[in-house]
Write an enzyme that holds these catalytic residues in place. Structure first.
Site, mmCIF file in Angstrom:
data_model
loop_
_atom_site.group_PDB
_atom_site.id
_atom_site.type_symbol
_atom_site.label_atom_id
_atom_site.label_comp_id
_atom_site.label_asym_id
_atom_site.label_seq_id
_atom_site.Cartn_x
_atom_site.Cartn_y
_atom_site.Cartn_z
ATOM 1 N N ARG A 279 -22.966 8.953 5.165
ATOM 2 C CA ARG A 279 -24.420 9.095 5.214
ATOM 3 C C ARG A 279 -24.761 10.211 6.188
ATOM 4 O O ARG A 279 -24.747 10.011 7.403
ATOM 5 C CB ARG A 279 -25.036 7.751 5.637
ATOM 6 C CG ARG A 279 -26.514 7.848 5.990
ATOM 7 C CD ARG A 279 -27.150 6.488 6.170
ATOM 8 N NE ARG A 279 -26.474 5.616 7.113
ATOM 9 C CZ ARG A 279 -26.559 5.687 8.430
ATOM 10 N NH1 ARG A 279 -27.270 6.630 9.003
ATOM 11 N NH2 ARG A 279 -25.924 4.817 9.192
ATOM 12 N N HIS A 283 -30.059 6.243 8.912
ATOM 13 C CA HIS A 283 -30.134 5.086 8.010
ATOM 14 C C HIS A 283 -31.486 5.038 7.320
ATOM 15 O O HIS A 283 -31.588 4.781 6.124
ATOM 16 C CB HIS A 283 -29.902 3.794 8.790
ATOM 17 C CG HIS A 283 -30.107 2.562 7.960
ATOM 18 N ND1 HIS A 283 -29.197 2.141 7.005
ATOM 19 C CD2 HIS A 283 -31.131 1.671 7.916
ATOM 20 C CE1 HIS A 283 -29.646 1.051 6.424
ATOM 21 N NE2 HIS A 283 -30.820 0.743 6.960
ATOM 22 N N TYR A 292 -25.315 6.345 17.983
ATOM 23 C CA TYR A 292 -24.075 5.652 17.633
ATOM 24 C C TYR A 292 -23.016 6.551 16.973
ATOM 25 O O TYR A 292 -21.940 6.077 16.618
ATOM 26 C CB TYR A 292 -24.357 4.448 16.732
ATOM 27 C CG TYR A 292 -25.158 4.764 15.470
ATOM 28 C CD1 TYR A 292 -24.536 5.222 14.319
ATOM 29 C CD2 TYR A 292 -26.536 4.575 15.436
ATOM 30 C CE1 TYR A 292 -25.261 5.490 13.177
ATOM 31 C CE2 TYR A 292 -27.274 4.833 14.296
ATOM 32 C CZ TYR A 292 -26.630 5.288 13.162
ATOM 33 O OH TYR A 292 -27.361 5.551 12.030
#
Length: 405
Positions: A279, A283, A292
């Site tokens: 990705r 998100h 992260y």
């Protein structure tokens, strides 16, 4: 007879942990668009190849513009497909257009490939009076009956067992169709995933489970989700065929799904596909991935961009050029911006549509509740400026229009 009755008999303890069954990754195209040595590419004609690529380009342009619109406050929420276009569009292109798609929420490319118009996308995103969901869903929760694309549901993994059930109906109908359900590796941690695979295997139904393993379930990396060799080995526990594919290699995804569909339809049996992808975007528009994962990691995956790899392959075939790329990009950007302006100007759905569609005839209780809502709006008109304009529309007209839209 149970499958365990076929097991080899031993007389000393012998423990296994699954490392004996490493699932390989199926690849066809290198990063430069050239095929690997001895790779046999699927037969895709020029028209289909360009249909696939144009859907990829449109999806990326849509994602770029709509994230910008969300940042401008014009849209409440958005989720991008960026980086995962090959997994979504490559698998969709391998299906019959009558096959059912039950997606998660990052599969707008599947709709784009099947012909969902830019206006249909915008009407849903802005929840106006032409939105098929009548403004009841969050943005990116698309659905299209005519394109055999089940409306997206927010709760994670609910579509997976539903796909098994729908495929059972297809098996009973005997018309040669199947269902594909697409989900992330995070959704594969839900109980629904395991229930769906077991049910599909036991009842032998034509369903393809396609897991987009993009490395993160929102902010949780894969190594914190499971310790085994990804999602693919789970198929062995359900006596199910499985293949792991480079999810950024669109020809490999297409070939894997083509053969998975053939097996599912001809044998009425399920297949699991694990597409290894990434990705590239956050998100969602509410997420900040810098918390992260590193920029270095993201840049490494940008070198594996599935759109670029597809374009290089097309150019090697003489089917695409820099001029084509520039023209297509400009056309798509213009279409998206113009459609967005049209969708923004349209009114909200009629207030009366709040109580339609659930029952064939609207119940007295729902009518009473609607009147209570109208009373509330009349009392606080400044808080509901759009709703106040719709208070006096006849219920019968709104009900009929909603049911036959």
């Amino acid at each position: 007879m149970s499958t365990t009755s076929k097991a080899t008999i031993v007389h000393t303890p012998s423990f296994m942990n699954g490392d004996e069954f490493r699932v390989p990754v199926f690849k066809l195209l290198k990063q430069d668009g050239s095929p690997y040595k001895n790779a046999k590419l699927p037969e895709i004609d020029r028209d289909k190849a360009l249909r696939i690529y144009r859907a990829m380009l449109f999806t990326r342009v849509l994602d770029e513009r709509m994230l910008a619109a969300q940042r401008q406050g014009r849209l409440s929420f958005y989720m991008q497909c960026t980086g995962e276009e090959a997994s979504v569009i490559g698998s969709t292109a391998a299906l019959d257009d009558q096959d059912m798609i039950m997606a998660q929420y990052r599969e707008q490319g599947a709709l784009a490939y099947r012909g969902f118009t830019v206006d249909e996308f915008m009407n849903q995103l802005f929840g106006n009076d032409r939105d098929y969901g009548k403004g009841r869903q969050m943005p990116v929760h698309y659905g299209s009956k005519k394109l055999h694309y089940m409306t997206i549901s927010s709760p994670l993994a609910t579509q997976i067992p539903q796909a098994t059930g729908y495929a059972y109906g297809q098996k009973m109908a005997g018309e040669g169709h199947c269902t594909i359900t697409i989900f992330g590796e995070g959704a594969a941690s839900e109980g629904d995933f395991h229930a769906a695979l077991n049910m599909a295997s036991v009842h032998q139904v034509p369903v393809i489970f396609l897991c987009r393993n993009n490395g993160y379930a929102i902010s949780t990396p894969a190594h914190e989700q499971f310790s085994a060799d990804g999602i693919a080995p789970r198929a062995f526990g359900y006596h199910m065929k499985v293949i792991r594919v480079d999810g950024n290699d669109i020809l490999a995804v297409y070939q894997a799904t083509t053969e998975a569909r053939q097996w599912a339809v001809e044998n009425n049996k399920p297949v699991l596909i694990e597409a290894m992808t990434y990705r590239l975007a956050a998100h969602s528009s509410s997420d900040d991935p810098s918390g992260y994962r590193s920029k270095k990691e993201e840049e490494a995956w940008r070198e594996k961009d599935p759109v670029r790899r597809m374009r290089l392959w097309l150019e090697s075939k003489g089917w695409w050029s820099e001029e084509d790329e520039k023209s297509e990009q400009e056309t798509r950007r213009r279409e998206v911006l113009e459609a967005m302006k049209r969708a923004e100007k349209r009114p909200a759905p009629d207030l009366e549509t709040l109580i339609t569609d659930v029952y064939d005839d609207t119940t007295p209780q729902l009518v009473e509740q609607l009147e209570q809502l109208k009373t509330h709006i009349r009392k606080y008109p400044d808080a509901y400026p759009k709703g106040a304009k719709l208070l006096d529309k006849p219920l019968d007209d709104a009900d009929g229009g909603a049911r036959h839209a």
